[in-house]
Design an enzyme around this catalytic site. Sequence first.
Site, PDB file in Angstrom:
ATOM      1  N   ALA A  15      30.893   1.926  -7.267  1.00  5.77           N
ATOM      2  CA  ALA A  15      30.483   1.198  -8.475  1.00  5.77           C
ATOM      3  C   ALA A  15      28.994   0.828  -8.424  1.00  5.77           C
ATOM      4  O   ALA A  15      28.258   1.025  -9.400  1.00  5.77           O
ATOM      5  CB  ALA A  15      31.344  -0.064  -8.618  1.00  5.77           C
ATOM      6  N   ARG A  41      34.718  12.048   2.737  1.00  8.80           N
ATOM      7  CA  ARG A  41      35.702  12.313   1.673  1.00  8.80           C
ATOM      8  C   ARG A  41      35.048  12.892   0.424  1.00  8.80           C
ATOM      9  O   ARG A  41      35.642  13.696  -0.282  1.00  8.80           O
ATOM     10  CB  ARG A  41      36.407  11.007   1.252  1.00  8.80           C
ATOM     11  N   SER A  42      33.823  12.429   0.119  1.00 16.85           N
ATOM     12  CA  SER A  42      33.182  12.812  -1.149  1.00 16.85           C
ATOM     13  C   SER A  42      32.154  13.923  -0.988  1.00 16.85           C
ATOM     14  O   SER A  42      31.601  14.386  -1.996  1.00 16.85           O
ATOM     15  CB  SER A  42      32.467  11.610  -1.767  1.00 16.85           C
ATOM     16  N   ARG A 101      22.948 -10.532   5.486  1.00 12.93           N
ATOM     17  CA  ARG A 101      22.496 -11.603   4.574  1.00 12.93           C
ATOM     18  C   ARG A 101      22.167 -12.908   5.283  1.00 12.93           C
ATOM     19  O   ARG A 101      21.315 -13.663   4.817  1.00 12.93           O
ATOM     20  CB  ARG A 101      23.544 -11.855   3.492  1.00 12.93           C
ATOM     21  N   CYS A 130      26.585 -11.011  -5.416  1.00 11.17           N
ATOM     22  CA  CYS A 130      26.372 -10.965  -6.866  1.00 11.17           C
ATOM     23  C   CYS A 130      26.490 -12.342  -7.524  1.00 11.17           C
ATOM     24  O   CYS A 130      25.672 -12.714  -8.378  1.00 11.17           O
ATOM     25  CB  CYS A 130      27.345  -9.976  -7.499  1.00 11.17           C
ATOM     26  N   SER A 160      35.558  -5.210 -11.243  1.00  9.90           N
ATOM     27  CA  SER A 160      34.676  -4.217 -10.603  1.00  9.90           C
ATOM     28  C   SER A 160      33.867  -4.841  -9.472  1.00  9.90           C
ATOM     29  O   SER A 160      33.201  -4.112  -8.729  1.00  9.90           O
ATOM     30  CB  SER A 160      33.755  -3.561 -11.628  1.00  9.90           C
ATOM     31  N   ARG A 239      39.134 -14.543 -10.094  1.00  6.75           N
ATOM     32  CA  ARG A 239      39.066 -13.198 -10.675  1.00  6.75           C
ATOM     33  C   ARG A 239      39.773 -13.212 -12.031  1.00  6.75           C
ATOM     34  O   ARG A 239      40.851 -13.838 -12.170  1.00  6.75           O
ATOM     35  CB  ARG A 239      39.763 -12.243  -9.710  1.00  6.75           C
ATOM     36  N   HIS A 246      30.174 -10.831 -14.414  1.00  6.99           N
ATOM     37  CA  HIS A 246      30.749 -12.108 -13.991  1.00  6.99           C
ATOM     38  C   HIS A 246      30.231 -13.231 -14.900  1.00  6.99           C
ATOM     39  O   HIS A 246      29.060 -13.232 -15.308  1.00  6.99           O
ATOM     40  CB  HIS A 246      30.309 -12.462 -12.560  1.00  6.99           C
TER      41      HIS A 246
HETATM   42  N1  NAP Z   1      30.960  -4.245  -6.918  1.00  2.00           N
HETATM   43  C1  NAP Z   1      30.134  -5.265  -7.027  1.00  2.00           C
HETATM   44  O1  NAP Z   1      30.090  -5.954  -8.066  1.00  2.00           O
HETATM   45  C2  NAP Z   1      29.199  -5.614  -5.906  1.00  2.00           C
HETATM   46  C3  NAP Z   1      28.206  -6.582  -6.135  1.00  2.00           C
HETATM   47  C4  NAP Z   1      27.344  -6.925  -5.101  1.00  2.00           C
HETATM   48  C5  NAP Z   1      27.468  -6.298  -3.879  1.00  2.00           C
HETATM   49  N2  NAP Z   1      28.455  -5.381  -3.674  1.00  2.00           N
HETATM   50  C6  NAP Z   1      28.536  -4.722  -2.381  1.00  2.00           C
HETATM   51  O2  NAP Z   1      28.079  -3.380  -2.542  1.00  2.00           O
HETATM   52  C7  NAP Z   1      28.778  -2.529  -1.653  1.00  2.00           C
HETATM   53  C8  NAP Z   1      29.429  -1.406  -2.449  1.00  2.00           C
HETATM   54  O3  NAP Z   1      30.387  -1.976  -3.315  1.00  2.00           O
HETATM   55  P1  NAP Z   1      31.095  -1.132  -4.478  1.00  2.00           P
HETATM   56  O4  NAP Z   1      31.679  -2.161  -5.364  1.00  2.00           O
HETATM   57  O5  NAP Z   1      30.171  -0.123  -5.046  1.00  2.00           O
HETATM   58  O6  NAP Z   1      32.281  -0.406  -3.685  1.00  2.00           O
HETATM   59  P2  NAP Z   1      33.075   0.946  -4.034  1.00  2.00           P
HETATM   60  O7  NAP Z   1      33.111   1.186  -5.501  1.00  2.00           O
HETATM   61  O8  NAP Z   1      34.355   0.825  -3.298  1.00  2.00           O
HETATM   62  O9  NAP Z   1      32.187   2.084  -3.367  1.00  2.00           O
HETATM   63  C9  NAP Z   1      32.031   2.167  -1.969  1.00  2.00           C
HETATM   64  C10 NAP Z   1      31.078   3.298  -1.653  1.00  2.00           C
HETATM   65  O10 NAP Z   1      30.862   3.316  -0.224  1.00  2.00           O
HETATM   66  C11 NAP Z   1      31.049   4.633   0.218  1.00  2.00           C
HETATM   67  N3  NAP Z   1      31.457   4.706   1.613  1.00  2.00           N
HETATM   68  C12 NAP Z   1      32.602   4.262   2.171  1.00  2.00           C
HETATM   69  N4  NAP Z   1      32.624   4.568   3.493  1.00  2.00           N
HETATM   70  C13 NAP Z   1      31.465   5.219   3.749  1.00  2.00           C
HETATM   71  C14 NAP Z   1      30.907   5.799   4.917  1.00  2.00           C
HETATM   72  N5  NAP Z   1      31.555   5.784   6.083  1.00  2.00           N
HETATM   73  N6  NAP Z   1      29.693   6.406   4.821  1.00  2.00           N
HETATM   74  C15 NAP Z   1      29.035   6.439   3.649  1.00  2.00           C
HETATM   75  N7  NAP Z   1      29.519   5.898   2.503  1.00  2.00           N
HETATM   76  C16 NAP Z   1      30.714   5.298   2.550  1.00  2.00           C
HETATM   77  C17 NAP Z   1      32.127   5.192  -0.692  1.00  2.00           C
HETATM   78  O11 NAP Z   1      32.143   6.601  -0.601  1.00  2.00           O
HETATM   79  P3  NAP Z   1      33.498   7.438  -0.872  1.00  2.00           P
HETATM   80  O12 NAP Z   1      33.619   7.549  -2.358  1.00  2.00           O
HETATM   81  O13 NAP Z   1      33.212   8.751  -0.221  1.00  2.00           O
HETATM   82  O14 NAP Z   1      34.619   6.692  -0.229  1.00  2.00           O
HETATM   83  C18 NAP Z   1      31.623   4.670  -2.033  1.00  2.00           C
HETATM   84  O15 NAP Z   1      30.573   5.481  -2.503  1.00  2.00           O
HETATM   85  C19 NAP Z   1      29.776  -3.427  -0.877  1.00  2.00           C
HETATM   86  O16 NAP Z   1      29.199  -3.822   0.334  1.00  2.00           O
HETATM   87  C20 NAP Z   1      29.938  -4.607  -1.812  1.00  2.00           C
HETATM   88  O17 NAP Z   1      30.321  -5.770  -1.112  1.00  2.00           O
HETATM   89  C21 NAP Z   1      29.314  -5.016  -4.661  1.00  2.00           C
END
Ligand code: NAP
Length: 366
Positions: A15, A41-42, A101, A130, A160, A239, A246
């Site tokens: 995301a 995987r991707s 952080r 966030c 999300s 949530r 948010h």
């Molecule tokens: N979502 C939010 O609103 C938000 C806001 C602030 C911060 N964050 C932080 O941002 C980060 C990403 O969150 P997200 O919401 O985008 O999660 P997400 O949708 O679950 O995406 C996770 C991503 O990480 C990749 N990944 C997983 N294992 C990996 C590995 N071993 N090597 C390289 N890439 C890997 C996944 O790739 P695959 O598709 O190949 O599995 C996917 O591209 C997290 O640390 C989260 O806490 C998220």
Amino acid sequence: MPPDQRVVVVGATGAVGLEALRILADLGLHSSRVAALASPRSAGTSVPFGTGCIPVHNAETFDWLGTGLALLCADAHTARRLAPVALRVGATVVDNSSAFRLDPAVPLVVPEINGHLLEDHPRLVANPNCSTIILLVALEPLRRACGVSAISVATYQAVSGAGLAGLDALHAETLAAASGLPPARAPDSPFAEPCAFNVFSHDSPIGPDGLNGEERKMIDESRRIWDRPDLPVSPTCVRVPVARAHTQAITVQLSRDASEEQVRAALARAPGVRVLDDRAGNRFPTPLHATGADEVLVGRIRPDPATARDAAGRCRRWCLLASADQLRKGAALNAVQIGRALRLIPGIGGPGGPARGRTGLTMAVE
Ligand SMILES: NC(=O)c1ccc[n+]([C@@H]2O[C@H](COP(=O)([O-])OP(=O)(O)OC[C@H]3O[C@@H](n4cnc5c(N)ncnc54)[C@H](OP(=O)(O)O)[C@@H]3O)[C@@H](O)[C@H]2O)c1
């Protein structure tokens, strides 16, 4: 950034990573200057970039040479493993996870608030949580005008925030309910409770103090960013069945009395804030208004009715409603702003050059 270097987005299929790519394309970065990485995987798939697509590489086997900036948009474990790899080839790393952080050696940066920490050109920068970014961007103008002595906040967080899996769960559960099935948790949901047609306490683990992980992050990170180790912050994180953006109901205690005019004027001129406060039309910040926007929307600006006001109507406690796209300002956009402030993301015309697209704020904080 030297012209032959590229920006690497790790977690490009997630995301936050997909949003980072969208912002980089909007800034005019050429696809040859960006690499998309994800888990094995991707590898071999592709992700959208501008009007086309770019390939997804395996982060485990990727050749990092030539990387100027790495935007880590994966989990904390992956960040701890890959940040040193990127740093070794001379890249600067901005990490979206919680891995660094609270590390005193790593600046935790919201450009509108403590962007001066980037003047030393740190090689590793942490992007805050966030909910913390949204809260502090909304309150920073009031802190500058009158000081802040305490914060109470209730969050209404989009699914999300738990990544693409959260969005998938909301879609699947909503479709099932619309077809007449009783509300039930989708099999692959990251949440313990059904998320469609439901509201539940944030899905992060609860600590011995009764706070969940999100609430603990809001306290610790707010104190660190404002350099106020004793700042009273009282969050309740929840949530809601919203896809993206948010919302927060905030009550802030100022250090000095302020009039409504002062509060409104401070918010109206603040970078990164857009006031949406149409009392006559009953239009205020909502997740749908905030989705895709760069700014934190702020409205419902009013004195706390439980607080004393002086003869001129001034008081210390104020209530606000804020809403912001947590995938943009709460994550990808804040990280890109940091990269641009470090002169590591060229726009059209080179580093610091004019951007196109809707990321006006990206320019405003440089
Ligand atoms: N979502 C939010 O609103 C938000 C806001 C602030 C911060 N964050 C932080 O941002 C980060 C990403 O969150 P997200 O919401 O985008 O999660 P997400 O949708 O679950 O995406 C996770 C991503 O990480 C990749 N990944 C997983 N294992 C990996 C590995 N071993 N090597 C390289 N890439 C890997 C996944 O790739 P695959 O598709 O190949 O599995 C996917 O591209 C997290 O640390 C989260 O806490 C998220």
